[in-house]
Design an enzyme around this catalytic site. Structure first.
Site, PDB file in Angstrom:
ATOM      1  N   HIS A   1     -27.521  -8.784 -36.929  1.00 29.38           N
ATOM      2  CA  HIS A   1     -26.595  -8.945 -38.039  1.00 29.38           C
ATOM      3  C   HIS A   1     -27.010  -8.059 -39.213  1.00 29.38           C
ATOM      4  O   HIS A   1     -28.129  -7.536 -39.265  1.00 29.38           O
ATOM      5  CB  HIS A   1     -26.532 -10.409 -38.454  1.00 29.38           C
TER       6      HIS A   1
ATOM      7  N   THR B   1       8.464   0.405 -22.496  1.00 25.82           N
ATOM      8  CA  THR B   1       7.610   1.458 -23.048  1.00 25.82           C
ATOM      9  C   THR B   1       6.769   2.086 -21.945  1.00 25.82           C
ATOM     10  O   THR B   1       6.580   3.306 -21.896  1.00 25.82           O
ATOM     11  CB  THR B   1       6.700   0.886 -24.150  1.00 25.82           C
TER      12      THR B   1
ATOM     13  N   CYS C   1     -29.821 -15.974 -39.238  1.00 25.58           N
ATOM     14  CA  CYS C   1     -30.198 -15.069 -40.323  1.00 25.58           C
ATOM     15  C   CYS C   1     -30.810 -15.839 -41.491  1.00 25.58           C
ATOM     16  O   CYS C   1     -31.679 -15.318 -42.198  1.00 25.58           O
ATOM     17  CB  CYS C   1     -28.981 -14.284 -40.799  1.00 25.58           C
TER      18      CYS C   1
ATOM     19  N   ARG D   1      -5.903   1.735 -32.958  1.00 20.08           N
ATOM     20  CA  ARG D   1      -6.184   1.327 -31.574  1.00 20.08           C
ATOM     21  C   ARG D   1      -7.661   1.002 -31.376  1.00 20.08           C
ATOM     22  O   ARG D   1      -8.021   0.170 -30.539  1.00 20.08           O
ATOM     23  CB  ARG D   1      -5.756   2.434 -30.605  1.00 20.08           C
TER      24      ARG D   1
ATOM     25  N   LEU E   1      -2.516   4.373 -23.754  1.00 19.19           N
ATOM     26  CA  LEU E   1      -2.922   3.228 -24.584  1.00 19.19           C
ATOM     27  C   LEU E   1      -4.429   3.194 -24.799  1.00 19.19           C
ATOM     28  O   LEU E   1      -5.067   2.147 -24.706  1.00 19.19           O
ATOM     29  CB  LEU E   1      -2.435   1.906 -23.960  1.00 19.19           C
TER      30      LEU E   1
ATOM     31  N   GLU F   1     -27.831  -8.719 -42.271  1.00 14.76           N
ATOM     32  CA  GLU F   1     -28.999  -9.160 -43.031  1.00 14.76           C
ATOM     33  C   GLU F   1     -30.303  -8.716 -42.371  1.00 14.76           C
ATOM     34  O   GLU F   1     -31.274  -8.374 -43.058  1.00 14.76           O
ATOM     35  CB  GLU F   1     -29.000 -10.690 -43.173  1.00 14.76           C
TER      36      GLU F   1
ATOM     37  N   GLY G   1       8.167  -1.986 -27.311  1.00 10.15           N
ATOM     38  CA  GLY G   1       9.274  -1.364 -28.035  1.00 10.15           C
ATOM     39  C   GLY G   1      10.098  -2.314 -28.880  1.00 10.15           C
ATOM     40  O   GLY G   1       9.648  -3.350 -29.365  1.00 10.15           O
TER      41      GLY G   1
END
Length: 359
Positions: free
Chosen positions: A50, A196, A84, A184, A204, A52, A293
């Protein structure tokens, strides 16, 4: 420098983890001793240390008696990494400034309490609204288990996403398309309707440096998916098809599952977007970029399930009634009944503009 300057720096650091921490939050941390930054860090990837920890390790002995600025309440439980809060106490931090508490039930005030019980002065709420904006996705998913839904669409000045023949490349310019690749990478999944896939055969993928490709989700009630499409033939186990339970015995199902494609069956053929989001959320996917779409975008607006979005607008006019609009099917008599987007921000991409909005 005052506290807000250091917290702003921590918030700027947190954004560096975009696209890599889901479904964990974006967090930044800074250790300050005698008005000098002696340690800094951010949460770099899911399952990793993390913010920290990075900041405290960099500070080392200089953490003793110092102030820690962190954009989200330090964790108090064992997850992928140790708590943490324990490390903060052990390193001798004297004061901790926290932008916002963590709504995660496993933390939710426990981290702050642990620090205070250890004699550390804790202040909560500095630049809280900034921290909330950065972690919109995390805050929704951790409290509801429903993915954050962000709309992206590219339209002409008269609101079209394709000509009558289905041609849509390219409405917007390269600068706008570059931003789409960023989106994305930012969101964990990307969702489109079957039309689509049929018309564009899209990849994609997130074409950005060090990017992570999103889960690809296609809504295909009648299982029209072409087994030779790009969508079907990825080998990363990140393709998902939403289809009708009427297709459970369809010959395509076993072929798709043999390609490690996840199939989600829903009742009927006219799916609610809210039901789709619920099922996707169960897979641990915290956010979805909705790319269309027209049918799926219109339904999402009708159900009011869109959490935010960015509509890219090019200075092009088709002027054709048969061209495909980005939204349709509403029966509105008065202007006052129309959808009004909130929390608007306007962006410029060379000769394109966009309207960015959030609930």
């Amino acid at each position: 420098m005052d506290d807000s300057v250091y917290m702003e720096k921590a918030l700027e650091l947190s954004i560096l983890g975009t696209g890599h921490t889901s479904p964990n939050p974006l967090v930044g941390a800074i250790v300050v001793n005698n008005d000098k930054i002696v340690g800094s860090g951010y949460h770099k990837e899911y399952g990793g240390s993390h913010a920290e920890v990075f900041a405290l390790d960099e500070a080392g002995d200089k953490a003793m008696g110092a102030t820690l600025y962190v954009t989200l309440e330090p964790c108090s439980h064992f997850g992928k990494t140790p708590p943490c809060a324990e490390k903060i106490i052990k390193m001798g931090i004297k004061r901790c400034v926290v932008a916002m508490s963590d709504p995660n039930p496993k933390v939710s005030g426990n981290g702050i309490k642990m620090l205070r019980d250890a004699g550390i002065s804790v202040e909560v709420g500095l630049l809280k609204n900034n921290a909330i904006k950065i972690n919109r996705v995390f805050l929704k998913y951790i409290t509801t288990k429903i993915p954050f839904l962000f709309l992206k669409c590219a339209i002409t000045l008269d609101g079209k996403i394709a000509t009558y023949s289905g041609d849509s490349k390219w409405i917007t310019n390269e600068a706008s398309r570059k931003k789409v690749q960023y989106l994305r990478n930012k969101y964990m999944g990307i969702m489109v309707g079957i039309n689509t896939i049929i018309s564009d055969n899209p990849m994609l993928t997130a074409r950005v440096e060090n990017g992570i490709n999103p889960y690809r989700i296609v809504v295909d009630p009648n299982l029209k998916i072409d087994l030779n499409s790009n969508f079907v033939n990825f080998k990363d186990n990140k393709s998902i098809i939403i289809t009708s339970e009427n297709n459970k015995n369809h010959k395509k199902i076993s072929l798709l599952e043999n390609k490690n494609i996840k199939i989600i069956f829903l009742q009927g053929n006219d799916f609610k977007i809210s039901d789709i989001l619920y099922q996707i959320g169960k897979l641990g996917i915290d956010s979805i970029l909705l790319e269309g779409g027209s049918n799926i975008i219109s339904r999402a607006f009708k159900e009011n399930v869109i959490d935010g979005g960015e509509i890219f607008i090019a200075p092009k006019i088709l002027g054709d009634d048969k061209a495909l609009p980005f939204i349709k099917g509403f029966d509105i008599e008065k202007i006052s009944q129309g959808i009004e987007l909130k929390n608007i921000k306007f962006n410029t991409y060379e000769n394109n503009i966009s309207v960015e909005f959030y609930k």
